[in-house]
Design a protein around this motif. Structure first.
Motif, PDB file in Angstrom:
ATOM      1  N   LEU A  80      35.073  24.946  30.594  1.00 58.00           N
ATOM      2  CA  LEU A  80      35.453  23.921  29.624  1.00 58.00           C
ATOM      3  C   LEU A  80      35.761  22.585  30.299  1.00 58.00           C
ATOM      4  O   LEU A  80      35.714  21.533  29.664  1.00 58.00           O
ATOM      5  CB  LEU A  80      36.688  24.377  28.828  1.00 58.00           C
ATOM      6  N   GLY A  81      36.098  22.638  31.592  1.00 51.95           N
ATOM      7  CA  GLY A  81      36.418  21.410  32.311  1.00 51.95           C
ATOM      8  C   GLY A  81      37.746  20.801  31.915  1.00 51.95           C
ATOM      9  O   GLY A  81      37.991  19.618  32.158  1.00 51.95           O
ATOM     10  N   ASP A  82      38.624  21.611  31.305  1.00 50.15           N
ATOM     11  CA  ASP A  82      39.928  21.126  30.842  1.00 50.15           C
ATOM     12  C   ASP A  82      41.001  21.615  31.818  1.00 50.15           C
ATOM     13  O   ASP A  82      41.197  22.824  31.968  1.00 50.15           O
ATOM     14  CB  ASP A  82      40.209  21.670  29.439  1.00 50.15           C
ATOM     15  N   PRO A  83      41.713  20.713  32.512  1.00 47.01           N
ATOM     16  CA  PRO A  83      42.697  21.145  33.512  1.00 47.01           C
ATOM     17  C   PRO A  83      43.877  21.905  32.938  1.00 47.01           C
ATOM     18  O   PRO A  83      44.629  22.528  33.675  1.00 47.01           O
ATOM     19  CB  PRO A  83      43.150  19.822  34.141  1.00 47.01           C
ATOM     20  N   HIS A  84      44.041  21.860  31.616  1.00 49.14           N
ATOM     21  CA  HIS A  84      45.205  22.505  31.003  1.00 49.14           C
ATOM     22  C   HIS A  84      44.872  23.855  30.365  1.00 49.14           C
ATOM     23  O   HIS A  84      45.740  24.497  29.792  1.00 49.14           O
ATOM     24  CB  HIS A  84      45.821  21.577  29.950  1.00 49.14           C
ATOM     25  N   SER A  85      43.607  24.272  30.458  1.00 49.50           N
ATOM     26  CA  SER A  85      43.192  25.571  29.925  1.00 49.50           C
ATOM     27  C   SER A  85      42.876  26.502  31.088  1.00 49.50           C
ATOM     28  O   SER A  85      42.193  26.099  32.032  1.00 49.50           O
ATOM     29  CB  SER A  85      41.955  25.430  29.032  1.00 49.50           C
ATOM     30  N   LEU A  86      43.376  27.747  31.026  1.00 49.38           N
ATOM     31  CA  LEU A  86      43.089  28.682  32.099  1.00 49.38           C
ATOM     32  C   LEU A  86      43.298  30.121  31.654  1.00 49.38           C
ATOM     33  O   LEU A  86      44.008  30.385  30.677  1.00 49.38           O
ATOM     34  CB  LEU A  86      43.963  28.415  33.325  1.00 49.38           C
ATOM     35  N   TYR A  87      42.653  31.025  32.398  1.00 50.79           N
ATOM     36  CA  TYR A  87      42.871  32.457  32.204  1.00 50.79           C
ATOM     37  C   TYR A  87      43.980  32.906  33.137  1.00 50.79           C
ATOM     38  O   TYR A  87      44.016  32.517  34.316  1.00 50.79           O
ATOM     39  CB  TYR A  87      41.595  33.244  32.509  1.00 50.79           C
ATOM     40  N   MET A  88      44.914  33.720  32.630  1.00 48.14           N
ATOM     41  CA  MET A  88      46.020  34.224  33.431  1.00 48.14           C
ATOM     42  C   MET A  88      45.987  35.735  33.483  1.00 48.14           C
ATOM     43  O   MET A  88      46.046  36.398  32.440  1.00 48.14           O
ATOM     44  CB  MET A  88      47.363  33.767  32.830  1.00 48.14           C
ATOM     45  N   GLY A  89      45.853  36.277  34.702  1.00 49.25           N
ATOM     46  CA  GLY A  89      45.937  37.717  34.888  1.00 49.25           C
ATOM     47  C   GLY A  89      47.365  38.193  34.649  1.00 49.25           C
ATOM     48  O   GLY A  89      48.272  37.384  34.437  1.00 49.25           O
ATOM     49  N   PRO A  90      47.594  39.506  34.699  1.00 53.26           N
ATOM     50  CA  PRO A  90      48.923  40.051  34.390  1.00 53.26           C
ATOM     51  C   PRO A  90      50.057  39.434  35.193  1.00 53.26           C
ATOM     52  O   PRO A  90      51.108  39.089  34.634  1.00 53.26           O
ATOM     53  CB  PRO A  90      48.759  41.540  34.707  1.00 53.26           C
ATOM     54  N   GLU A  91      49.861  39.261  36.519  1.00 54.52           N
ATOM     55  CA  GLU A  91      50.936  38.714  37.353  1.00 54.52           C
ATOM     56  C   GLU A  91      51.252  37.270  36.980  1.00 54.52           C
ATOM     57  O   GLU A  91      52.408  36.876  36.835  1.00 54.52           O
ATOM     58  CB  GLU A  91      50.542  38.811  38.829  1.00 54.52           C
ATOM     59  N   MET A  92      50.211  36.481  36.805  1.00 51.21           N
ATOM     60  CA  MET A  92      50.405  35.077  36.468  1.00 51.21           C
ATOM     61  C   MET A  92      51.032  34.915  35.083  1.00 51.21           C
ATOM     62  O   MET A  92      51.915  34.085  34.866  1.00 51.21           O
ATOM     63  CB  MET A  92      49.055  34.332  36.527  1.00 51.21           C
ATOM     64  N   TYR A  93      50.584  35.744  34.149  1.00 54.76           N
ATOM     65  CA  TYR A  93      51.132  35.681  32.792  1.00 54.76           C
ATOM     66  C   TYR A  93      52.612  36.066  32.787  1.00 54.76           C
ATOM     67  O   TYR A  93      53.426  35.436  32.117  1.00 54.76           O
ATOM     68  CB  TYR A  93      50.333  36.616  31.884  1.00 54.76           C
ATOM     69  N   GLU A  94      52.979  37.076  33.574  1.00 54.23           N
ATOM     70  CA  GLU A  94      54.379  37.487  33.651  1.00 54.23           C
ATOM     71  C   GLU A  94      55.240  36.365  34.228  1.00 54.23           C
ATOM     72  O   GLU A  94      56.349  36.102  33.750  1.00 54.23           O
ATOM     73  CB  GLU A  94      54.515  38.741  34.520  1.00 54.23           C
ATOM     74  N   GLN A  95      54.724  35.687  35.250  1.00 49.64           N
ATOM     75  CA  GLN A  95      55.465  34.561  35.828  1.00 49.64           C
ATOM     76  C   GLN A  95      55.688  33.463  34.791  1.00 49.64           C
ATOM     77  O   GLN A  95      56.765  32.884  34.704  1.00 49.64           O
ATOM     78  CB  GLN A  95      54.707  33.993  37.024  1.00 49.64           C
ATOM     79  N   LEU A  96      54.651  33.169  34.012  1.00 52.09           N
ATOM     80  CA  LEU A  96      54.774  32.136  32.991  1.00 52.09           C
ATOM     81  C   LEU A  96      55.830  32.511  31.962  1.00 52.09           C
ATOM     82  O   LEU A  96      56.652  31.680  31.570  1.00 52.09           O
ATOM     83  CB  LEU A  96      53.420  31.932  32.299  1.00 52.09           C
ATOM     84  N   MET A  97      55.825  33.767  31.526  1.00 52.67           N
ATOM     85  CA  MET A  97      56.802  34.218  30.538  1.00 52.67           C
ATOM     86  C   MET A  97      58.228  34.188  31.089  1.00 52.67           C
ATOM     87  O   MET A  97      59.178  33.878  30.377  1.00 52.67           O
ATOM     88  CB  MET A  97      56.454  35.624  30.054  1.00 52.67           C
ATOM     89  N   ASN A  98      58.380  34.481  32.375  1.00 59.18           N
ATOM     90  CA  ASN A  98      59.707  34.476  32.981  1.00 59.18           C
ATOM     91  C   ASN A  98      60.331  33.092  32.998  1.00 59.18           C
ATOM     92  O   ASN A  98      61.554  32.945  33.017  1.00 59.18           O
ATOM     93  CB  ASN A  98      59.643  35.028  34.411  1.00 59.18           C
ATOM     94  N   GLN A  99      59.486  32.059  32.974  1.00 56.76           N
ATOM     95  CA  GLN A  99      60.000  30.689  33.020  1.00 56.76           C
ATOM     96  C   GLN A  99      60.807  30.339  31.773  1.00 56.76           C
ATOM     97  O   GLN A  99      61.647  29.449  31.795  1.00 56.76           O
ATOM     98  CB  GLN A  99      58.845  29.696  33.165  1.00 56.76           C
ATOM     99  N   THR A 100      60.566  31.030  30.676  1.00 55.61           N
ATOM    100  CA  THR A 100      61.265  30.702  29.434  1.00 55.61           C
ATOM    101  C   THR A 100      62.663  31.308  29.382  1.00 55.61           C
ATOM    102  O   THR A 100      63.398  31.070  28.434  1.00 55.61           O
ATOM    103  CB  THR A 100      60.468  31.213  28.215  1.00 55.61           C
ATOM    104  N   GLU A 101      63.040  32.085  30.404  1.00 55.78           N
ATOM    105  CA  GLU A 101      64.334  32.744  30.394  1.00 55.78           C
ATOM    106  C   GLU A 101      65.462  31.836  30.881  1.00 55.78           C
ATOM    107  O   GLU A 101      66.619  32.237  30.887  1.00 55.78           O
ATOM    108  CB  GLU A 101      64.281  34.009  31.261  1.00 55.78           C
ATOM    109  N   GLY A 102      65.137  30.623  31.322  1.00 53.16           N
ATOM    110  CA  GLY A 102      66.171  29.689  31.741  1.00 53.16           C
ATOM    111  C   GLY A 102      66.343  29.624  33.248  1.00 53.16           C
ATOM    112  O   GLY A 102      66.966  28.715  33.757  1.00 53.16           O
ATOM    113  N   SER A 103      65.800  30.580  33.996  1.00 54.77           N
ATOM    114  CA  SER A 103      65.849  30.529  35.451  1.00 54.77           C
ATOM    115  C   SER A 103      64.654  31.288  36.009  1.00 54.77           C
ATOM    116  O   SER A 103      64.096  32.160  35.352  1.00 54.77           O
ATOM    117  CB  SER A 103      67.153  31.130  35.972  1.00 54.77           C
ATOM    118  N   PHE A 104      64.264  30.937  37.250  1.00 60.82           N
ATOM    119  CA  PHE A 104      63.125  31.587  37.874  1.00 60.82           C
ATOM    120  C   PHE A 104      63.188  31.326  39.371  1.00 60.82           C
ATOM    121  O   PHE A 104      63.967  30.497  39.854  1.00 60.82           O
ATOM    122  CB  PHE A 104      61.799  31.048  37.295  1.00 60.82           C
ATOM    123  N   GLY A 105      62.368  32.053  40.136  1.00 63.05           N
ATOM    124  CA  GLY A 105      62.303  31.843  41.569  1.00 63.05           C
ATOM    125  C   GLY A 105      61.327  30.732  41.893  1.00 63.05           C
ATOM    126  O   GLY A 105      60.150  30.815  41.576  1.00 63.05           O
TER     127      GLY A 105
END
Length: 386
Positions: free
Chosen positions: A77-102
Motif C-alpha cells: 500500500l505504501g502507507d507508513p502507518h499501515s502494517l501487519y503485526m505478528g503475535p509478539e508485535m500485536y501483544e506489545q502494542l496492546m500492552n502499551q494501553t495499560e499505562g506502562s511498558f518496557g
C-alpha cells in the motif's frame, strides 16, 4: 504404443482434473462477486502457494507463508502507518494501553523515510543516555531502521524491562554513534502544568501525547489551575506525536466552544463527528505547536484555531491527517490499517501539509531561552488585558 497411450491418458486426466479444479475455484469466487481480474489473482496466489509447497527444497510452514503474504499485501500500500503485526508485535502494542511498558522513553516521528526522535520523556533511560529531539535513529540492534516499516520501529525498541537495546544515532554535525540503553518501566503520565504568572492568572499545561488517561489528567490539572485563579492558558503541544482521537476529543470538550471538533471521513464518504458541549470559552488560550506536533495534537490545535478559541504560536505542524484501526485476526495477530482522513471544523485536511500557526516563531538551535514560550506569554498577556 500402449505405454504411450497410458501415459498420454494420465497426462490428459491430470490436465482435466486441474482444469476442473480451476473452473470450480473460479466459479466459487465469481459467485461470491469477484471480478474476472480478482479471480485470476486468487488463482495466481493459490498456484504459487501450491508450487512452493510442492517444489521448494526447504521446509515450508503454512502459517509463515500466510503471514508473509498478508504482510506483503499491507506493505504494498505504501502507507507508513499501515502494517501487519505478528503475535509478539500485536501483544506489545496492546500492552502499551495499560499505562506502562518496557521501553526507553522516547517519542518518534516518521517522515521523508527517516525515523526521528520527537521528544524524550523526563527521568527515563533515553534521557539518561543523552538522546535528544531531532536525533535520527539509523539502526536498532544493528538492523537498519529502513529495513522495518515505520510503525514497527517502536515495537523493536520496546521490550522486557531490564533488557537492552542499541540504537545507532545520527546527529547533525556529528559522527554516527551507538547508544546501548537498558529498558525500564515507562509510566505514561502525559499532562503537566503550573501557574507561570500568578499575578496575571496565566497558566501553562503541556500534553506530551494522547493516551487513555490524558483526558482525566488534563481535567484535573485544569481544575487545579482554575482553583489558583486562572485567567489565561497556554497549551503546549510541541513534540506531541498524537495518540487516541477519543482522548483528544475529551480534552477538546474542556476548551473548544460548542460544536464540531473533528470529522473523520472513510473511503465510502461515511462521516464520524466528534463534538464539544462546552457552552463557551472560559478564558483566552494560546497553543504552542511545532514540526513534531502530529495527529491528535493537530486535531486539538486545528479545532481551537478554526473556532477562534485560541491563537497558535510556533512553527507548522507535522501533517498527519489520517486515522488507523487495529483489526485482530485468527492467530493472535492483527493488521493496523489507515481507514480514514480527518478534517478540522472548517473542513481542512492537513494530511501532508500541517497546520500553520497564527504567529510564526522559530526556535533557534542552541538557544538558551525558549523564545516560543516567551512569545506565547506575551500574546496571552495581551489577550487577557483585552
Amino acid at each position: 504404443m500402449k505405454k504411450k497411450y497410458v501415459f498420454g491418458g494420465l497426462v490428459g486426466g491430470i490436465a482435466c482434473a486441474a482444469l476442473g479444479s480451476f473452473l470450480t475455484l473460479g466459479g466459487i469466487v465469481y459467485a461470491l462477486g469477484f471480478s474476472p481480474e480478482n479471480v485470476q489473482n486468487i488463482v495466481r496466489f493459490v498456484g504459487i502457494r501450491k508450487l512452493i509447497e510442492a517444489r521448494y527444497v526447504g521446509d515450508v510452514d503454512d502459517t509463515t507463508l500466510m503471514d508473509g503474504a498478508i504482510s506483503g499485501m499491507v506493505q504494498s500500500l505504501g502507507d507508513p502507518h499501515s502494517l501487519y503485526m505478528g503475535p509478539e508485535m500485536y501483544e506489545q502494542l496492546m500492552n502499551q494501553t495499560e499505562g506502562s511498558f518496557g521501553g526507553i522513553g522516547i517519542y518518534m516521528g516518521f517522515k521523508d523515510d527517516k525515523v526521528t526522535v520527537i521528544s524524550v520523556m523526563d527521568d527515563t533511560p533515553g534521557q539518561a543516555a543523552g538522546l535528544a529531539a531531532g536525533d535520527e535513529i539509523v539502526a536498532i540492534d544493528g538492523t537498519p531502521a529502513s529495513d522495518y516499516q515505520p510503525e514497527e520501529v517502536a515495537l523493536h525498541i520496546r521490550g522486557a524491562v531490564g533488557t537492552s537495546v542499541t540504537l545507532t544515532i545520527h546527529r547533525e554535525g556529528e559522527e554516527d554513534k551507538d547508544y546501548t540503553i537498558e529498558r525500564a518501566t515507562i509510566q505514561m503520565k502525559t499532562v503537566g502544568g503550573k501557574m507561570i504568572d500568578e499575578a496575571n492568572g496565566l497558566g501553562y499545561i503541556r500534553i506530551s501525547n494522547f493516551a487513555e488517561n490524558t483526558g482525566d489528567e488534563f481535567q484535573k490539572q485544569l481544575e487545579t489551575l482554575e482553583g489558583q485563579g486562572l485567567r489565561g492558558l497556554i497549551i503546549d503541544l510541541r513534540e506531541n506525536p498524537g495518540g487516541l482521537v477519543k482522548t483528544c476529543a475529551e480534552v477538546a470538550n474542556l476548551v473548544v466552544p460548542k460544536g464540531p471538533v473533528v470529522s473523520i471521513i472513510d473511503k465510502d464518504g461515511k462521516t464520524q463527528e466528534y463534538t464539544s458541549d462546552l457552552a463557551e470559552s472560559k478564558y483566552p488560550i494560546v497553543v504552542l505547536i511545532d514540526g513534531n506536533s502530529a495527529s491528535a495534537a493537530e486535531i486539538l490545535a486545528g479545532a481551537l484555531q478554526d473556532t477562534g478559541a485560541a491563537t497558535l504560536v510556533g512553527t507548522t505542524s507535522y501533517g498527519k491527517g489520517s486515522v488507523q484501526v487495529v483489526v485482530p485476526m485468527y492467530h493472535d495477530d492483527a493488521v493496523k490499517l489507515t481507514i480514514a482522513k480527518y478534517y478540522t471544523p472548517n473542513g481542512r485536511s492537513i494530511d501532508g501539509t500541517g497546520i500553520e500557526p497564527d504567529v510564526v516563531v522559530e526556535l533557534p538551535q542552541g538557544a538558551t531561552n525558549d523564545v516560543q514560550i516567551e512569545t506565547a506569554e506575551e500574546v496571552l498577556r495581551g489577550k487577557v488585558a483585552e
